[in-house]
Scaffold this motif. Structure first.
Motif, PDB file in Angstrom:
ATOM      1  N   ARG A 114       2.296   2.787  24.506  1.00 26.83           N
ATOM      2  CA  ARG A 114       1.474   2.727  23.281  1.00 26.83           C
ATOM      3  C   ARG A 114       2.203   1.973  22.180  1.00 26.83           C
ATOM      4  NH1 ARG A 114      -0.462   8.115  21.066  1.00 26.83           N
ATOM      5  NH2 ARG A 114      -0.686   6.861  19.199  1.00 26.83           N
ATOM      6  N   GLU A 115       1.501   1.062  21.529  1.00 22.71           N
ATOM      7  CA  GLU A 115       2.061   0.303  20.407  1.00 22.71           C
ATOM      8  C   GLU A 115       3.267  -0.544  20.801  1.00 22.71           C
ATOM      9  OE1 GLU A 115       1.053   1.108  16.769  1.00 22.71           O
ATOM     10  OE2 GLU A 115      -0.703   1.647  17.969  1.00 22.71           O
ATOM     11  N   LEU A 116       3.424  -0.759  22.081  1.00 26.81           N
ATOM     12  CA  LEU A 116       4.581  -1.527  22.541  1.00 26.81           C
ATOM     13  C   LEU A 116       4.326  -3.022  22.354  1.00 26.81           C
ATOM     14  CD1 LEU A 116       7.289  -1.767  24.104  1.00 26.81           C
ATOM     15  CD2 LEU A 116       5.973  -1.664  26.212  1.00 26.81           C
ATOM     16  N   LYS A 117       5.328  -3.702  21.790  1.00 24.07           N
ATOM     17  CA  LYS A 117       5.252  -5.163  21.687  1.00 24.07           C
ATOM     18  C   LYS A 117       6.428  -5.759  22.450  1.00 24.07           C
ATOM     19  CE  LYS A 117       4.861  -5.666  17.130  1.00 24.07           C
ATOM     20  NZ  LYS A 117       4.529  -4.315  16.682  1.00 24.07           N
ATOM     21  N   VAL A 118       6.128  -6.683  23.310  1.00 23.53           N
ATOM     22  CA  VAL A 118       7.172  -7.274  24.139  1.00 23.53           C
ATOM     23  C   VAL A 118       7.391  -8.721  23.728  1.00 23.53           C
ATOM     24  CG1 VAL A 118       7.880  -7.782  26.504  1.00 23.53           C
ATOM     25  CG2 VAL A 118       6.475  -5.781  26.048  1.00 23.53           C
ATOM     26  N   THR A 119       8.644  -9.093  23.504  1.00 27.20           N
ATOM     27  CA  THR A 119       8.983 -10.483  23.210  1.00 27.20           C
ATOM     28  C   THR A 119       9.987 -10.954  24.251  1.00 27.20           C
ATOM     29  OG1 THR A 119       8.778  -9.957  20.876  1.00 27.20           O
ATOM     30  CG2 THR A 119       9.788 -12.066  21.417  1.00 27.20           C
ATOM     31  N   VAL A 120       9.664 -12.028  24.935  1.00 27.89           N
ATOM     32  CA  VAL A 120      10.570 -12.552  25.953  1.00 27.89           C
ATOM     33  C   VAL A 120      11.086 -13.912  25.505  1.00 27.89           C
ATOM     34  CG1 VAL A 120      10.845 -13.131  28.392  1.00 27.89           C
ATOM     35  CG2 VAL A 120       9.180 -11.408  27.725  1.00 27.89           C
ATOM     36  N   LEU A 121      12.401 -14.086  25.520  1.00 31.46           N
ATOM     37  CA  LEU A 121      13.003 -15.391  25.252  1.00 31.46           C
ATOM     38  C   LEU A 121      13.512 -15.926  26.579  1.00 31.46           C
ATOM     39  CD1 LEU A 121      15.193 -14.388  22.182  1.00 31.46           C
ATOM     40  CD2 LEU A 121      12.837 -15.163  22.175  1.00 31.46           C
ATOM     41  N   SER A 122      13.173 -17.163  26.877  1.00 29.40           N
ATOM     42  CA  SER A 122      13.536 -17.645  28.204  1.00 29.40           C
ATOM     43  C   SER A 122      13.994 -19.095  28.172  1.00 29.40           C
ATOM     44  CB  SER A 122      12.336 -17.451  29.119  1.00 29.40           C
ATOM     45  OG  SER A 122      12.297 -18.399  30.118  1.00 29.40           O
ATOM     46  N   ASP A 123      15.031 -19.380  28.940  1.00 30.98           N
ATOM     47  CA  ASP A 123      15.575 -20.742  29.036  1.00 30.98           C
ATOM     48  C   ASP A 123      14.821 -21.551  30.071  1.00 30.98           C
ATOM     49  OD1 ASP A 123      17.470 -19.883  27.336  1.00 30.98           O
ATOM     50  OD2 ASP A 123      19.153 -20.003  28.725  1.00 30.98           O
ATOM     51  N   SER A 124      14.723 -22.833  29.817  1.00 35.31           N
ATOM     52  CA  SER A 124      14.095 -23.697  30.795  1.00 35.31           C
ATOM     53  C   SER A 124      14.666 -25.093  30.643  1.00 35.31           C
ATOM     54  CB  SER A 124      12.599 -23.721  30.542  1.00 35.31           C
ATOM     55  OG  SER A 124      11.916 -23.724  31.738  1.00 35.31           O
ATOM     56  N   SER A 125      14.576 -25.875  31.698  1.00 38.47           N
ATOM     57  CA  SER A 125      15.061 -27.239  31.598  1.00 38.47           C
ATOM     58  C   SER A 125      13.922 -28.156  31.187  1.00 38.47           C
ATOM     59  CB  SER A 125      15.623 -27.683  32.939  1.00 38.47           C
ATOM     60  OG  SER A 125      15.748 -29.080  32.948  1.00 38.47           O
ATOM     61  N   VAL A 126      14.235 -29.116  30.343  1.00 39.42           N
ATOM     62  CA  VAL A 126      13.188 -30.019  29.879  1.00 39.42           C
ATOM     63  C   VAL A 126      12.662 -30.873  31.033  1.00 39.42           C
ATOM     64  CG1 VAL A 126      14.611 -31.991  29.179  1.00 39.42           C
ATOM     65  CG2 VAL A 126      12.557 -31.433  27.878  1.00 39.42           C
ATOM     66  N   ALA A 127      13.440 -30.969  32.109  1.00 40.22           N
ATOM     67  CA  ALA A 127      12.982 -31.706  33.287  1.00 40.22           C
ATOM     68  C   ALA A 127      11.765 -31.043  33.915  1.00 40.22           C
ATOM     69  CB  ALA A 127      14.106 -31.792  34.317  1.00 40.22           C
ATOM     70  N   ASP A 128      11.599 -29.732  33.653  1.00 44.66           N
ATOM     71  CA  ASP A 128      10.457 -29.015  34.212  1.00 44.66           C
ATOM     72  C   ASP A 128       9.222 -29.110  33.327  1.00 44.66           C
ATOM     73  OD1 ASP A 128      12.005 -28.157  36.297  1.00 44.66           O
ATOM     74  OD2 ASP A 128      12.658 -26.348  35.257  1.00 44.66           O
ATOM     75  N   TYR A 129       9.369 -29.759  32.183  1.00 45.31           N
ATOM     76  CA  TYR A 129       8.250 -29.825  31.240  1.00 45.31           C
ATOM     77  C   TYR A 129       7.443 -31.085  31.477  1.00 45.31           C
ATOM     78  CZ  TYR A 129       5.724 -29.711  26.835  1.00 45.31           C
ATOM     79  OH  TYR A 129       4.738 -29.671  25.878  1.00 45.31           O
ATOM     80  N   LYS A 130       6.133 -30.914  31.676  1.00 52.04           N
ATOM     81  CA  LYS A 130       5.282 -32.063  31.949  1.00 52.04           C
ATOM     82  C   LYS A 130       4.477 -32.425  30.718  1.00 52.04           C
ATOM     83  CE  LYS A 130       4.532 -31.534  36.880  1.00 52.04           C
ATOM     84  NZ  LYS A 130       3.513 -31.177  37.885  1.00 52.04           N
ATOM     85  N   THR A 131       4.498 -33.685  30.368  1.00 48.83           N
ATOM     86  CA  THR A 131       3.697 -34.149  29.244  1.00 48.83           C
ATOM     87  C   THR A 131       3.342 -35.610  29.467  1.00 48.83           C
ATOM     88  OG1 THR A 131       3.683 -34.578  26.879  1.00 48.83           O
ATOM     89  CG2 THR A 131       5.820 -34.590  27.948  1.00 48.83           C
ATOM     90  N   ALA A 132       2.181 -35.993  28.945  1.00 47.53           N
ATOM     91  CA  ALA A 132       1.751 -37.376  29.116  1.00 47.53           C
ATOM     92  C   ALA A 132       2.550 -38.309  28.215  1.00 47.53           C
ATOM     93  CB  ALA A 132       0.270 -37.499  28.818  1.00 47.53           C
ATOM     94  N   ASP A 133       3.040 -37.755  27.086  1.00 52.77           N
ATOM     95  CA  ASP A 133       3.836 -38.590  26.178  1.00 52.77           C
ATOM     96  C   ASP A 133       5.281 -38.572  26.620  1.00 52.77           C
ATOM     97  OD1 ASP A 133       1.485 -38.510  24.634  1.00 52.77           O
ATOM     98  OD2 ASP A 133       2.174 -36.595  23.816  1.00 52.77           O
ATOM     99  N   TYR A 134       5.985 -39.582  26.256  1.00 53.67           N
ATOM    100  CA  TYR A 134       7.406 -39.611  26.574  1.00 53.67           C
ATOM    101  C   TYR A 134       8.152 -38.767  25.551  1.00 53.67           C
ATOM    102  CZ  TYR A 134      12.132 -41.322  27.003  1.00 53.67           C
ATOM    103  OH  TYR A 134      13.480 -41.396  27.152  1.00 53.67           O
ATOM    104  N   LEU A 135       9.025 -37.906  26.024  1.00 46.99           N
ATOM    105  CA  LEU A 135       9.791 -37.056  25.115  1.00 46.99           C
ATOM    106  C   LEU A 135      11.029 -37.807  24.663  1.00 46.99           C
ATOM    107  CD1 LEU A 135       9.770 -33.645  27.011  1.00 46.99           C
ATOM    108  CD2 LEU A 135       8.736 -34.090  24.791  1.00 46.99           C
ATOM    109  N   SER A 136      11.134 -37.994  23.365  1.00 47.95           N
ATOM    110  CA  SER A 136      12.357 -38.657  22.890  1.00 47.95           C
ATOM    111  C   SER A 136      13.461 -37.610  22.761  1.00 47.95           C
ATOM    112  CB  SER A 136      12.101 -39.310  21.546  1.00 47.95           C
ATOM    113  OG  SER A 136      11.847 -38.314  20.593  1.00 47.95           O
ATOM    114  N   ASP A 137      14.695 -38.082  22.730  1.00 47.50           N
ATOM    115  CA  ASP A 137      15.827 -37.160  22.697  1.00 47.50           C
ATOM    116  C   ASP A 137      15.791 -36.243  21.478  1.00 47.50           C
ATOM    117  OD1 ASP A 137      16.710 -38.214  24.981  1.00 47.50           O
ATOM    118  OD2 ASP A 137      18.162 -39.583  24.072  1.00 47.50           O
TER     119      ASP A 137
END
Lengths: 279, 262
Positions: free
Chosen positions: A152-175
Motif C-alpha cells: 500500500r502506498e508503495l512507490k518504486v524508483t529504479v535507477l539502471s545503467d545501460s550502454s548507449v550502444a543499446d539505444y536505438k534512434t533515427a537521429d545520430y547521437l552526438s558525443d
C-alpha cells in the motif's frame, strides 16, 4: 560463426532449439540438476529485527523503495545518499549463478546486493545491485523481495545503467548528448516527468524489467530511470545524470548535492591503472 | 498465470485464440503484431510467469504521441470482441529449462478460458527441409483430431498442405521406425501440438519454412495465409498494404548513421 578470413564472430541467433524428446535422465543426472537448481535459489538475509517481523507476518513498512542496478547507479547512491551516516544496512540477497566467482569469498557476495534503511525514516528502503542476476533468477528475486514489502502506498524508483550502444534512434547521437536519462513507468505511477519517456523500439530488460512487470500486474506505482552512457565502468559524469531522478524524492531522502572529491575517489576507481597498454 | 488488467473482466468463451510460438525469425510474433495493430485490439491482461525472460517497453502499437506512454510487458492478451478473437502476444524468449512448464501453463489456461479453437503461428528452419518439403509452398499446417472434427470441410476447401512426417533416420529402411513429426527451430510448437492432441484441445499450427534475417515478408505471408482461413480482413491480398506495421518495427537495422560519414 567464422568470417571469410577466419575471425570468429559471436552472433546472436534468434533460432530456437527444438526441445524435442523429453530428456531421459537417469537418477544421478536428475539429482545433479536438482542440486544445481537449489543452488540457484535466490536467498534473502535480513537483520534480526526485520526477519522477526516478517516471520510473524508483518511486512516491511515501506513508502519508497529505491533500487539501483549497475555500477554507476549503485555508486551514485553510495556517493550522493549513503554518505550521510543516517543509513543502516538491513540485509542482503545472495545470488549464485554461472557468473559467480568461486574464490572471492563471503565478503563480495554480501556486498553485491545490499538493502539499506533510513534511521529516522524507516519507510525508505534502498537496494544496490552490482552483481549479475541470471535470466531465470530475475522473476524469483523480484517475487521474493516484493513479498517482504507492504504494497500500500508503495512507490518504486529504479535507477539502471545501460550502454548507449543499446539505444536505438533515427537521429545520430552526438558525443555531447551522452549520457542521458530515459524513463518508463507503470500505469499506476503519477509523477511529473523529469526526462523523456523511453521511445519505441527501445526496451528495458533485466532486473528493471522484472520489477516493472511485477509492479504493473500488481498495480504498484513504479518508474525506471535508465541512464545511457558511453563509458564502461563508474564515472562521475554518468553518476550525476541520475541526480534529477532522486531530487524529486527530496522529502523522504537527503541528497548530498555535491559530494566532495574524497567521496568520489572512494567510489570511482581510476580506470588508467587497469590498462597496461602504456606501461 | 493470466492476470486481467484492472478494468476488464474478460470472458473468452467461444473466442478463437491466436498465439505465436517463439521460433526461427520470430515470424509468428511479427504476424501477431500485425493482427493486433491492424485490428486495433485492446489489451485485457498479462501472462505473468517465471518461464519468460522479463522485458518491458512503451506502447509498441502507438499511433500518436498521446498513447505512446503505456507500459507493455513480455506476454499480453488482446481481444477484439466483435470478431470473437483473442490474441496472445509473446515478446520474450522462453527460459530453456522451463519450456515444459510454460506449455503446461498455456494449455491449462486455454482449457480454463473456454476458447473454441487455438491457432499457433510458427516457423521452422528452411535449411532442414527434406526433398519432398523443398517443392511448392513453404506453408504447412497441423491440426489436432478434435479441431479436425470441427473444421474438416473448411480445411479441405482451403487446400492447404499438411506438415509432412519425416523418417527418423533418413536413408535407412527400417520397418520399426515410424515417421515422426519434426519441427526444427520451432520452439514449443511440437510440444504444444502433441500436448493438445493428448488433451483433446482444438488446436491448429500454421507454420512457414524460413531463415533468419529480415523476416517481415515472411510475417506478411503467414498472416495472409491465416486470413484465408479466419477472414480477419477482407481480401488483403488484393490491397497488400492493408496490414498496419506497428511503430515498434522501426530501426530494424539499428540507429541512424552519423552525418559526418558522407
Amino acid at each position: 560463426m567464422a568470417t571469410f578470413f577466419g575471425e570468429v564472430l559471436s552472433v546472436y541467433s534468434r533460432a530456437v532449439e527444438e526441445d524435442d524428446e523429453e530428456l531421459d535422465e537417469n537418477e544421478e543426472d536428475e539429482q545433479i540438476r536438482k542440486e544445481l537448481e537449489g543452488k540457484r535459489e535466490v536467498c534473502l538475509h535480513w537483520n534480526p529485527e526485520i526477519s522477526e517481523a516478517l516471520s510473524s507476518g508483518n511486512k516491511c513498512q515501506c513508502s519508497d523503495f529505491i533500487l539501483a542496478v549497475g555500477d554507476n547507479a549503485a555508486r551514485f547512491v553510495s556517493a550522493y545518499i549513503l554518505t550521510s551516516a543516517n543509513w543502516d544496512k538491513v540485509g542482503h540477497a545472495s545470488v549464485w549463478n554461472e557468473r559467480s566467482r568461486p574464490f572471492t569469498g563471503q565478503m563480495s557476495e554480501e556486498s553485491a546486493c545490499v538493502f539499506y534503511r533510513h534511521k529516522d525514516n524507516p519507510s525508505v528502503l534502498i537496494c544496490q545491485v552490482t552483481c549479475y542476476i541470471a535470466e531465470d533468477q530475475l522473476f524469483q528475486w523480484t517475487e521474493k523481495v516484493f513479498d517482504c514489502l507492504q504494497h500500500r502506498e508503495l512507490k518504486v524508483t529504479v535507477l539502471s545503467d545501460s550502454s548507449v550502444a543499446d539505444y536505438k534512434t533515427a537521429d545520430y547521437l552526438s558525443d555531447s548528448s551522452v549520457p542521458f536519462l530515459r524513463s518508463l513507468h507503470t500505469t499506476n505511477y503519477s509523477g511529473l516527468p523529469i526526462c523523456p519517456s523511453l521511445e519505441q523500439p527501445n526496451i528495458v530488460t533485466g532486473l528493471p524489467a522484472a520489477v516493472l512487470n511485477h509492479c504493473q500486474v500488481h498495480h504498484i506505482a513504479a518508474v525506471v530511470y535508465q541512464c545511457y552512457s558511453d563509458i564502461i565502468g563508474p564515472d562521475s559524469v554518468t553518476m550525476e545524470t541520475y541526480k534529477p531522478a532522486l531530487t524529486k524524492l527530496g522529502k523522504s531522502i537527503q541528497l548530498d548535492s555535491s559530494p566532495s572529491t574524497d567521496v568520489f575517489r572512494k567510489f570511482v576507481k581510476t580506470t588508467d591503472i587497469q590498462s597496461n597498454l602504456y606501461i | 498465470m493470466f492476470i486481467a488488467s484492472e478494468k476488464s473482466t474478460a470472458s473468452f468463451k467461444d473466442f478463437t485464440l491466436v498465439m505465436p510460438a517463439v521460433a526461427v525469425g520470430n515470424v509468428g510474433q511479427l504476424a501477431v503484431d500485425l493482427i493486433v495493430s491492424t485490428l486495433n485490439m485492446t489489451r485485457v491482461g498479462y501472462v505473468h510467469t517465471d518461464c519468460l525472460i522479463p522485458m518491458a517497453g512503451n506502447n509498441p502499437y502507438a499511433t500518436c504521441k498521446e498513447d505512446s506512454e503505456q507500459i507493455h510487458t513480455a506476454a499480453e492478451v488482446y481481444t477484439a470482441p466483435e470478431l470473437k478473437l483473442a490474441v496472445l502476444q509473446i515478446r520474450a524468449p522462453i527460459i530453456q529449462t522451463k519450456s515444459k512448464k510454460f506449455r503446461q501453463l498455456i494449455t491449462s489456461w486455454i482449457k480454463a478460458s473456454g476458447f473454441s479453437r487455438t491457432v499457433v503461428l510458427s516457423s521452422s528452419h528452411a535449411y532442414q527441409r527434406d526433398d519432398q518439403q523443398l517443392q511448392g509452398t513453404p506453408l504447412r499446417y497441423l491440426v489436432t483430431p478434435s479441431l479436425l472434427k470441427m473444421s474438416a470441410d473448411a480445411l479441405k476447401e482451403l487446400g492447404w498442405r499438411e506438415m509432412e512426417r519425416v523418417p527418423a533416420f533418413p536413408g535407412l529402411a527400417d520397418a520399426n521406425s515410424e515417421p515422426r513429426l519434426y519441427i526444427p527451430g520451432g520452439g514449443i510448437t511440437k510440444g504444444l501440438y502433441t500436448d493438445s492432441c493428448a488433451e483433446d484441445l482444438p488446436l491448429a499450427v500454421l507454420l512457414l519454412f524460413c531463415s533468419e534475417g529480415d523476416n517481415i515478408p515472411d510475417a506478411f505471408t503467414l498472416v495472409n495465409h491465416l486470413n484465408d482461413w479466419l477472414h480477419l480482413l477482407d481480401n488483403p491480398s488484393q490491397a497488400p498494404n492493408k496490414w498496419k506495421i506497428p511503430t515498434s518495427w522501426s530501426l530494424l537495422f539499428g540507429s541512424g548513421l552519423p552525418p559526418a560519414l558522407f
